[in-house]
Design a protein around this motif. Structure first.
Motif, PDB file in Angstrom:
ATOM      1  N   TYR A  23      -1.854  13.901 -34.441  1.00 52.58           N
ATOM      2  CA  TYR A  23      -1.212  13.385 -33.321  1.00 52.58           C
ATOM      3  C   TYR A  23      -1.156  11.757 -33.376  1.00 52.58           C
ATOM      4  N   THR A  24      -2.289  11.222 -33.927  1.00 47.81           N
ATOM      5  CA  THR A  24      -2.083   9.632 -34.026  1.00 47.81           C
ATOM      6  C   THR A  24      -1.219   9.318 -35.028  1.00 47.81           C
ATOM      7  N   LEU A  25      -0.835  10.108 -36.173  1.00 53.02           N
ATOM      8  CA  LEU A  25      -0.039   9.629 -37.229  1.00 53.02           C
ATOM      9  C   LEU A  25       1.485   9.849 -36.367  1.00 53.02           C
ATOM     10  N   HIS A  26       1.515  10.838 -35.521  1.00 49.35           N
ATOM     11  CA  HIS A  26       2.914  11.121 -35.178  1.00 49.35           C
ATOM     12  C   HIS A  26       3.007   9.911 -34.223  1.00 49.35           C
ATOM     13  N   ALA A  27       2.092   9.589 -33.345  1.00 50.44           N
ATOM     14  CA  ALA A  27       2.308   8.352 -32.596  1.00 50.44           C
ATOM     15  C   ALA A  27       2.732   7.133 -33.138  1.00 50.44           C
TER      16      ALA A  27
END
Lengths: 378, 289
Positions: free
Chosen positions: B61-65
């Motif tokens: 999710y962090t990578l996507h953000a």
């Protein structure tokens, strides 16, 4: 190339910058647009260049209507007051810009452009500064580069907007002479804008005097100075001393001052205009004039001694209430006028405006008591 | 004896007491409000070691953000670069009625709170909004997806480039461009060879500021994004989500990324300013020589 301006009008908001101006600029001549600020001279120049568009009227070059032609395609040289050199380009790049901008078919080869830039740098005597940036040049050097840049593409018309306005007096004089030579060598049709009467009279073949969006007078410099058509031109060209008063029985009077005007029939308001060299200073009033003045200042610098005087018992026209009279150094040495002395101005030739007339009548006090100096010359 | 530097002729505020008092207040404020929080962010993020930081950042999710944030910035910056340059050109090179008003209007995004801006966009372009309901008929959804995020980010950051350029272009005037056109250059050639080099550094500065704000925008984005993890979550929103999940370390890890971008921005800004001063100084010394 001749330039014809026909019925140009231009408005900025409520301000009428040009009011139905028509002009003929002869081919190969150097014409000055002279006027105080706000007279519309720069606007007219920019309209001729195509940097500004007129509300109505036409501009043509050698009979060809260019009113709708874009600046880019008018092929003129334009020199700006503040040089407008490209600050991110070297001197050589600045000069080459016009040639580099030509359409591919007309553009000279790189080597030819370089050669032409070299020639121009020689002409403005700055070949050693080819790789400098504009910020590293003095004002006079910048203006020479700007001139070289404007004529690189060999335009037939050269327009200059207050070209020497931002320079100091010495440099200005040198550049003026240089521009005159340049003009004579290349035979441009040139127009330059100036508010400096001396510059206009010295440099140009023809002077256009402008005021409040109107052309006041067009003439050669010598004619213009000798025969101004209006009070405005008279006032604007050089120093002038004015006695404004009432004419009664051939005598113009104001306060304690009076001058006899031979052969005048007019009664009522009139103004007598006298140039500094048309007046003599005496220690006693003359038979035809009583103009008492007190000396305020004496300036010895120049080929003539300039004496500034304040009217005594009457008032001069103009805000500073000062008369200026030029006397020769020989006269100065004889009379030794000093501040506070009382003197009487003796007019020799004058220009009289009566009532609301715009044309002056020249007055000669021939048969009156003329100084020996004048009589000798006559 | 009459030297202006003699102790008798002190300038205003030159007394040592005033001087040191002012300096201490300034330094204390800067340390308490700026420097300490910045250090704390990195301290907390690295509190559990580099490994944990890497783990937290490589969470899907962090990578996507991160990806979404960079994507939004990558769209916003060029849009505002073009818009800002065009606007600055318009208001400094042309005179037209309403010009002053336009210059004032540019500042609206600065004056309006970003949350309000987000709400306005929601009202206009949301499913039941004036424009939005019409768009829904054509199966287009702007709000609660990336186009909405880009729209509000563009809105919030649109003054930066124009604000940098307008004073500079006003001061430089249009004489050089006029000289160019008299010499026969085309509009594009004038822009490329005369205007652009003259405004280059101001433009870069404007872009750096736009980018920093686009990456960090929270208020407006939070209203229109819908906070869908892995879909419409940008990095600043992600920090808040993690924090609310009591994942303090994860929140600080993401926050340290944002702080890193900020520090980098400052460094670039410093460099650009230094470049400008150096060029000016060099020109001046050479002129004097």
């Amino acid at each position: 190339m001749t330039i014809t301006v026909d019925g140009i009008n231009k408005r900025f908001g409520k301000f009428q910058a040009l009011n139905n101006v028509s002009l003929d600029i002869p081919e190969g001549k150097l014409t000055a647009l002279l006027g105080p600020s706000g007279s519309g001279k720069t606007t007219l120049l920019r309209i001729i260049a195509g940097l500004e568009s007129a509300d109505s009227g036409r501009v043509s070059f050698s009979g060809k209507d260019v009113t709708k032609l874009h600046v880019r395609d008018r092929n003129i040289g334009f020199v700006f007051q503040h040089y407008a050199l490209f600050r991110h380009m070297t001197v050589a790049q600045n000069i080459a810009f016009g040639l580099d901008s030509l359409p591919r078919k007309q553009r000279p080869s790189k080597a030819d452009i370089q050669k032409r830039v070299g020639e121009l740098l020689e002409m403005i005597q700055l070949p050693h500064l080819a790789n400098r940036f504009p910020a590293q040049l003095s004002g006079g050097q910048k203006q020479r580069v700007a001139l070289a840049r404007s004529i690189a593409t060999r335009p037939k018309i050269l327009l200059l907007d207050e070209p020497f306005g931002a320079l100091d007096a010495k440099v200005r004089k040198d550049l003026r002479r240089w521009l005159r030579n340049l003009h004579d060598e290349f035979h441009f049709t040139s127009i330059f804008v100036t508010h400096d009467q001396e510059e206009a009279l010295e440099l140009s073949d023809q002077v256009v005097v402008m005021s409040q969006g109107n052309v006041e007078q067009v003439n050669e410099p010598t004619e213009l100075y000798a025969r101004p058509d209006s009070r405005f031109v008279f006032d604007f060209l050089g120093q002038v001393n004015v006695l404004s008063g009432e004419v009664k029985h051939s005598r113009l009077t104001q306060g304690s001052a009076w001058v006899t005007i031979p052969g005048i029939e007019h009664q009522g308001n009139a103004q007598l205009y006298l140039r500094p060299h048309e007046v003599r200073l005496a220690t006693a009033p003359a038979a035809h004039a009583n103009l008492p003045l007190r000396i305020e200042a004496v300036s010895l610098i120049g080929s003539e001694v300039r004496v500034e005087l304040r009217p005594e018992g009457w008032e001069s026209e103009g805000s500073d209430n000062i008369w200026e009279v030029g006397i020769s150094h020989a006269e100065f040495n004889q009379q030794r006028p000093t501040r506070g002395d009382l003197r009487y101005a003796v007019p020799e030739v004058g220009h009289l405006f009566t009532g609301k007339d715009t044309q002056p009548v020249t007055v000669n006090w021939d048969e009156a008591d003329l100084s020996p100096r004048i009589r000798l010359i006559n | 004896m009459n030297s202006p530097h003699s102790s008798r002729h002190r300038r205003v505020g030159d007394s040592p007491l005033v001087k040191w008092l002012l300096i201490s207040i300034a330094v204390a404020t800067a340390v308490a409000l700026l420097i300490v929080p910045l250090i704390v962010i990195f301290f907390e993020a690295l509190g559990a070691g580099w490994g944990t930081l890497a783990d937290n950042l490589s969470d899907q999710y962090t990578l996507h953000a991160i990806g979404l944030t960079l994507f939004v910035a990558a769209l916003t910056v060029p849009l505002n670069l073009i818009f800002g340059t065009a606007l600055a050109w318009l208001v400094t090179r042309f005179r037209f009625p309403g010009r002053k008003l336009l210059i004032t209007l540019i500042d609206i995004p600065f004056a309006v709170s970003p949350v309000v801006a987000g709400l306005l966009y929601l009202l206009l372009y949301g499913r039941n909004g004036w424009v939005g309901s019409w768009l829904t008929d054509y199966d287009m959804q702007l709000m609660f997806s990336w186009p909405g995020i880009v729209m509000v980010t563009v809105f919030v950051t649109c003054p930066f480039v124009a604000r940098e350029l307008i004073p500079l272009m006003q001061q430089q005037g249009s004489e050089e461009e006029e000289a160019g056109v008299v010499l026969g250059a085309s509009g594009w050639r004038i822009f490329r060879t005369i205007t652009l080099p003259n405004i280059k550094w101001a433009l870069i500065y404007g872009v750096v500021l736009t980018n920093a704000r686009a990456v960090g925008e929270f208020g407006a984005v939070s209203v229109v994004s819908g906070n869908i993890r892995g879909q419409t979550n940008t990095l600043p929103l992600h920090v808040e989500l993690l924090y609310q999940d009591y994942n303090i370390v994860g929140a600080f890890a993401s926050a340290s990324l944002l702080a890193g971008i900020a520090v980098f921005t400052l460094a670039v800004k410093g460099f650009v300013e230094w470049r400008q001063t150096r060029t000016l100084n060099r020109l001046q010394t050479e002129e004097a020589a």
